[in-house]
Motif scaffolding. Sequence first.
Motif, PDB file in Angstrom:
ATOM      1  N   GLY A  52      30.326 -15.207 -27.370  1.00  9.75           N
ATOM      2  CA  GLY A  52      30.779 -15.970 -28.535  1.00  9.75           C
ATOM      3  C   GLY A  52      29.851 -15.887 -29.728  1.00  9.75           C
ATOM      4  N   LEU A  53      28.836 -15.042 -29.651  1.00 11.04           N
ATOM      5  CA  LEU A  53      27.901 -14.868 -30.775  1.00 11.04           C
ATOM      6  C   LEU A  53      28.443 -13.762 -31.675  1.00 11.04           C
ATOM      7  CD1 LEU A  53      24.549 -15.110 -28.776  1.00 11.04           C
ATOM      8  CD2 LEU A  53      25.898 -16.945 -29.812  1.00 11.04           C
ATOM      9  N   THR A  54      29.342 -14.127 -32.568  1.00  8.81           N
ATOM     10  CA  THR A  54      30.093 -13.143 -33.348  1.00  8.81           C
ATOM     11  C   THR A  54      29.474 -12.846 -34.709  1.00  8.81           C
ATOM     12  OG1 THR A  54      31.510 -14.927 -34.186  1.00  8.81           O
ATOM     13  CG2 THR A  54      32.260 -13.749 -32.221  1.00  8.81           C
ATOM     14  N   THR A  55      28.348 -13.473 -35.013  1.00 11.34           N
ATOM     15  CA  THR A  55      27.592 -13.167 -36.236  1.00 11.34           C
ATOM     16  C   THR A  55      26.256 -12.565 -35.828  1.00 11.34           C
ATOM     17  OG1 THR A  55      28.623 -14.950 -37.494  1.00 11.34           O
ATOM     18  CG2 THR A  55      26.529 -14.105 -38.311  1.00 11.34           C
ATOM     19  N   GLN A  56      25.954 -11.394 -36.386  1.00 10.52           N
ATOM     20  CA  GLN A  56      24.696 -10.736 -36.056  1.00 10.52           C
ATOM     21  C   GLN A  56      23.802 -10.720 -37.296  1.00 10.52           C
ATOM     22  OE1 GLN A  56      23.387  -6.304 -34.801  1.00 10.52           O
ATOM     23  NE2 GLN A  56      24.742  -7.307 -33.323  1.00 10.52           N
ATOM     24  N   VAL A  57      22.623 -11.290 -37.176  1.00 10.26           N
ATOM     25  CA  VAL A  57      21.698 -11.411 -38.299  1.00 10.26           C
ATOM     26  C   VAL A  57      20.548 -10.429 -38.118  1.00 10.26           C
ATOM     27  CG1 VAL A  57      20.195 -12.948 -39.615  1.00 10.26           C
ATOM     28  CG2 VAL A  57      22.258 -13.863 -38.511  1.00 10.26           C
ATOM     29  N   GLY A 108      12.443 -12.050 -44.407  1.00 10.19           N
ATOM     30  CA  GLY A 108      11.318 -12.950 -44.214  1.00 10.19           C
ATOM     31  C   GLY A 108      10.165 -12.552 -45.118  1.00 10.19           C
ATOM     32  N   THR A 109       9.450 -13.507 -45.676  1.00  3.40           N
ATOM     33  CA  THR A 109       9.538 -14.902 -45.286  1.00  3.40           C
ATOM     34  C   THR A 109      10.484 -15.704 -46.204  1.00  3.40           C
ATOM     35  OG1 THR A 109       7.643 -15.551 -46.687  1.00  3.40           O
ATOM     36  CG2 THR A 109       7.150 -14.806 -44.466  1.00  3.40           C
ATOM     37  N   ASN A 110      11.041 -15.046 -47.221  1.00  5.70           N
ATOM     38  CA  ASN A 110      11.843 -15.724 -48.240  1.00  5.70           C
ATOM     39  C   ASN A 110      12.921 -16.631 -47.656  1.00  5.70           C
ATOM     40  OD1 ASN A 110      10.874 -13.004 -48.831  1.00  5.70           O
ATOM     41  ND2 ASN A 110      11.575 -13.340 -50.924  1.00  5.70           N
ATOM     42  N   ASP A 111      13.750 -16.053 -46.767  1.00  8.82           N
ATOM     43  CA  ASP A 111      14.929 -16.773 -46.299  1.00  8.82           C
ATOM     44  C   ASP A 111      14.624 -17.841 -45.256  1.00  8.82           C
ATOM     45  OD1 ASP A 111      16.654 -15.533 -48.016  1.00  8.82           O
ATOM     46  OD2 ASP A 111      17.150 -13.902 -46.643  1.00  8.82           O
ATOM     47  N   LEU A 112      13.373 -17.957 -44.881  1.00  6.84           N
ATOM     48  CA  LEU A 112      12.999 -19.100 -44.047  1.00  6.84           C
ATOM     49  C   LEU A 112      13.184 -20.395 -44.822  1.00  6.84           C
ATOM     50  CD1 LEU A 112       9.714 -17.710 -42.434  1.00  6.84           C
ATOM     51  CD2 LEU A 112      12.034 -17.680 -41.493  1.00  6.84           C
ATOM     52  N   GLN A 129      17.245 -23.294 -41.615  1.00  8.83           N
ATOM     53  CA  GLN A 129      17.815 -24.575 -41.181  1.00  8.83           C
ATOM     54  C   GLN A 129      19.173 -24.351 -40.511  1.00  8.83           C
ATOM     55  OE1 GLN A 129      16.692 -27.781 -41.141  1.00  8.83           O
ATOM     56  NE2 GLN A 129      18.641 -28.381 -40.207  1.00  8.83           N
ATOM     57  N   LEU A 130      20.023 -23.542 -41.152  1.00  9.95           N
ATOM     58  CA  LEU A 130      21.332 -23.216 -40.581  1.00  9.95           C
ATOM     59  C   LEU A 130      21.179 -22.451 -39.275  1.00  9.95           C
ATOM     60  CD1 LEU A 130      24.479 -22.934 -40.826  1.00  9.95           C
ATOM     61  CD2 LEU A 130      24.017 -20.767 -41.985  1.00  9.95           C
ATOM     62  N   TYR A 131      20.285 -21.475 -39.271  1.00  9.58           N
ATOM     63  CA  TYR A 131      20.135 -20.631 -38.093  1.00  9.58           C
ATOM     64  C   TYR A 131      19.712 -21.430 -36.859  1.00  9.58           C
ATOM     65  CZ  TYR A 131      20.345 -16.533 -41.207  1.00  9.58           C
ATOM     66  OH  TYR A 131      20.726 -15.567 -42.107  1.00  9.58           O
ATOM     67  N   ILE A 132      18.843 -22.408 -37.054  1.00  8.08           N
ATOM     68  CA  ILE A 132      18.326 -23.152 -35.908  1.00  8.08           C
ATOM     69  C   ILE A 132      19.182 -24.376 -35.570  1.00  8.08           C
ATOM     70  CG2 ILE A 132      16.396 -24.615 -35.146  1.00  8.08           C
ATOM     71  CD1 ILE A 132      14.491 -22.620 -36.346  1.00  8.08           C
ATOM     72  N   ILE A 145      17.476 -19.939 -28.713  1.00  7.45           N
ATOM     73  CA  ILE A 145      18.314 -19.090 -29.549  1.00  7.45           C
ATOM     74  C   ILE A 145      18.016 -17.629 -29.206  1.00  7.45           C
ATOM     75  CG2 ILE A 145      18.858 -18.391 -31.911  1.00  7.45           C
ATOM     76  CD1 ILE A 145      17.966 -21.203 -32.798  1.00  7.45           C
ATOM     77  N   PRO A 146      19.017 -16.859 -28.811  1.00  9.59           N
ATOM     78  CA  PRO A 146      18.767 -15.489 -28.348  1.00  9.59           C
ATOM     79  C   PRO A 146      18.494 -14.522 -29.506  1.00  9.59           C
ATOM     80  CG  PRO A 146      21.111 -15.968 -28.281  1.00  9.59           C
ATOM     81  CD  PRO A 146      20.436 -17.250 -28.670  1.00  9.59           C
ATOM     82  N   TYR A 147      17.604 -13.587 -29.245  1.00 10.24           N
ATOM     83  CA  TYR A 147      17.277 -12.581 -30.260  1.00 10.24           C
ATOM     84  C   TYR A 147      16.649 -11.359 -29.605  1.00 10.24           C
ATOM     85  CZ  TYR A 147      12.442 -14.342 -29.829  1.00 10.24           C
ATOM     86  OH  TYR A 147      11.211 -14.719 -29.346  1.00 10.24           O
ATOM     87  N   THR A 148      16.674 -10.262 -30.322  1.00  9.90           N
ATOM     88  CA  THR A 148      15.929  -9.066 -29.951  1.00  9.90           C
ATOM     89  C   THR A 148      14.914  -8.788 -31.054  1.00  9.90           C
ATOM     90  OG1 THR A 148      17.582  -7.639 -31.003  1.00  9.90           O
ATOM     91  CG2 THR A 148      17.820  -8.048 -28.643  1.00  9.90           C
ATOM     92  N   GLU A 149      14.006  -7.859 -30.767  1.00  8.42           N
ATOM     93  CA  GLU A 149      13.023  -7.437 -31.764  1.00  8.42           C
ATOM     94  C   GLU A 149      13.019  -5.920 -31.876  1.00  8.42           C
ATOM     95  OE1 GLU A 149       9.028  -9.326 -32.188  1.00  8.42           O
ATOM     96  OE2 GLU A 149       9.517 -10.078 -30.183  1.00  8.42           O
ATOM     97  N   THR A 150      13.059  -5.433 -33.104  1.00 12.39           N
ATOM     98  CA  THR A 150      12.867  -4.010 -33.367  1.00 12.39           C
ATOM     99  C   THR A 150      11.566  -3.867 -34.142  1.00 12.39           C
ATOM    100  OG1 THR A 150      15.250  -3.598 -33.473  1.00 12.39           O
ATOM    101  CG2 THR A 150      13.806  -1.948 -34.471  1.00 12.39           C
ATOM    102  N   ILE A 151      10.633  -3.127 -33.563  1.00 15.38           N
ATOM    103  CA  ILE A 151       9.318  -2.962 -34.184  1.00 15.38           C
ATOM    104  C   ILE A 151       9.137  -1.499 -34.560  1.00 15.38           C
ATOM    105  CG2 ILE A 151       6.837  -3.270 -33.913  1.00 15.38           C
ATOM    106  CD1 ILE A 151       7.463  -5.369 -31.746  1.00 15.38           C
ATOM    107  N   LEU A 152       9.087  -1.227 -35.864  1.00 13.64           N
ATOM    108  CA  LEU A 152       8.912   0.136 -36.349  1.00 13.64           C
ATOM    109  C   LEU A 152       7.440   0.530 -36.259  1.00 13.64           C
ATOM    110  CD1 LEU A 152      11.144  -0.014 -39.570  1.00 13.64           C
ATOM    111  CD2 LEU A 152      11.814   0.656 -37.254  1.00 13.64           C
ATOM    112  N   ASP A 153       7.200   1.801 -35.971  1.00 16.86           N
ATOM    113  CA  ASP A 153       5.825   2.296 -35.931  1.00 16.86           C
ATOM    114  C   ASP A 153       5.201   2.246 -37.326  1.00 16.86           C
ATOM    115  OD1 ASP A 153       6.154   2.892 -33.223  1.00 16.86           O
ATOM    116  OD2 ASP A 153       6.975   4.874 -33.694  1.00 16.86           O
TER     117      ASP A 153
END
Length: 400
Positions: free
Chosen positions: A254-259, A296-300, A305-308, A345-353
Amino acid sequence: MKLLYKTAHFTDQSIKKMSGVLEEYIAFLQDVARKNSYNQPESFINVPFDEKQINQVFTVNNLTVNQHLKYVLVLGIGGSSLGAKAIYDAIQGHYLLLQPEHFPKVFFMDTIDPDFRKHLEVLLKREAQTPEEVLITVVSESGTTLETRNNLEFLMQTFPHYKERVVILTNVDSPLWKEDCENPDKCLVVPRKVGGRYSVFTPVGMFPLSVVGVNILGLVEGAMEARKDGILPGVEENKALLSAVVSYMAYERGLTTQVSFVFNPKLESVGKWWCQLLAESLGKDGKGVTPLISVGTNDLHSMLQLYIDGPRDKFFNFISCESEMSREVRAVLSGVKKSFDEHKIPYTETILDRIDEHSLGYFMQTKMMEVIMLGKLMGINPFGQSAVEDYKKYARELLA
């Protein structure tokens, strides 16, 4: 590039089981890669290996780029410009307002807004003394894109002396090809089977980037490496497959929005490119994943607030580059992740070299392969965009 997924709240066993659904499709992609042709929509995975295409880009570059060049105008919209802009902004463009003496500069004419045109006209008449200081690249695979054709008409009417400074990027035998490619030295072919949003490693992206000195060989080398990984059979080494499976399982939950939450402002345009890729590929038949981009960090201070504390309908991917984060930004990102963990709240991380051509090439090819795998899992054809064609038809009728 690292892809961390344990915080997505799915077990390794469930991920591996779901990846088995794509076993046949991975075998199909292996076959597409082996044939190394452009016979399938998935053939975009072969573009980075097309040496002839890259050589043609360098040939036209040598014919059109000179030491006096100051302004590059990219006429294109959607997939015809977003990929090039994503890379340009990440490598050069984001901070160019702070570098007024840096040339050449790129203007992406992805709008037909009259105020933009007016200001561009004033700038070119004031700052460009000769045609050699301007290069116009016209990108339209179909050769009929309304906004692109309209911008070309505006420029040719306003600056007729720029006619010899135009490079066309389109399909062979498109209306644009037939009208403007009498001189094939100023035209570059876009493979017909490669859709616009999958075309960043064709001349669509490579030519304008080569003009401003971006290392396009580094880009395609990164993309080649991602293609090799992206046709491997297991999630252990195949990041595209892993990300597609995790995203699909989130969608099924049901997580139909991907940020996409990028923690470097230079990557904002990369996020916008991903938004188009995901939305236009999978928004069909009443299904789809709604993509959002946050910086980030702007949209924090605007969205967190909405995200959490808002609706639990979102899945997050934090995108960062360890080597380009200050101590303060690293602390902030760690704090955000800890807050997400506490609120489950579920998330993944992509870390660029690094934020360089090779890393961007790898990332963007991986994401394109991810979205076609996600489409297969969702039962959606990730190619074509029939709903987009409606407005074009109605607009042409009104303008006729």
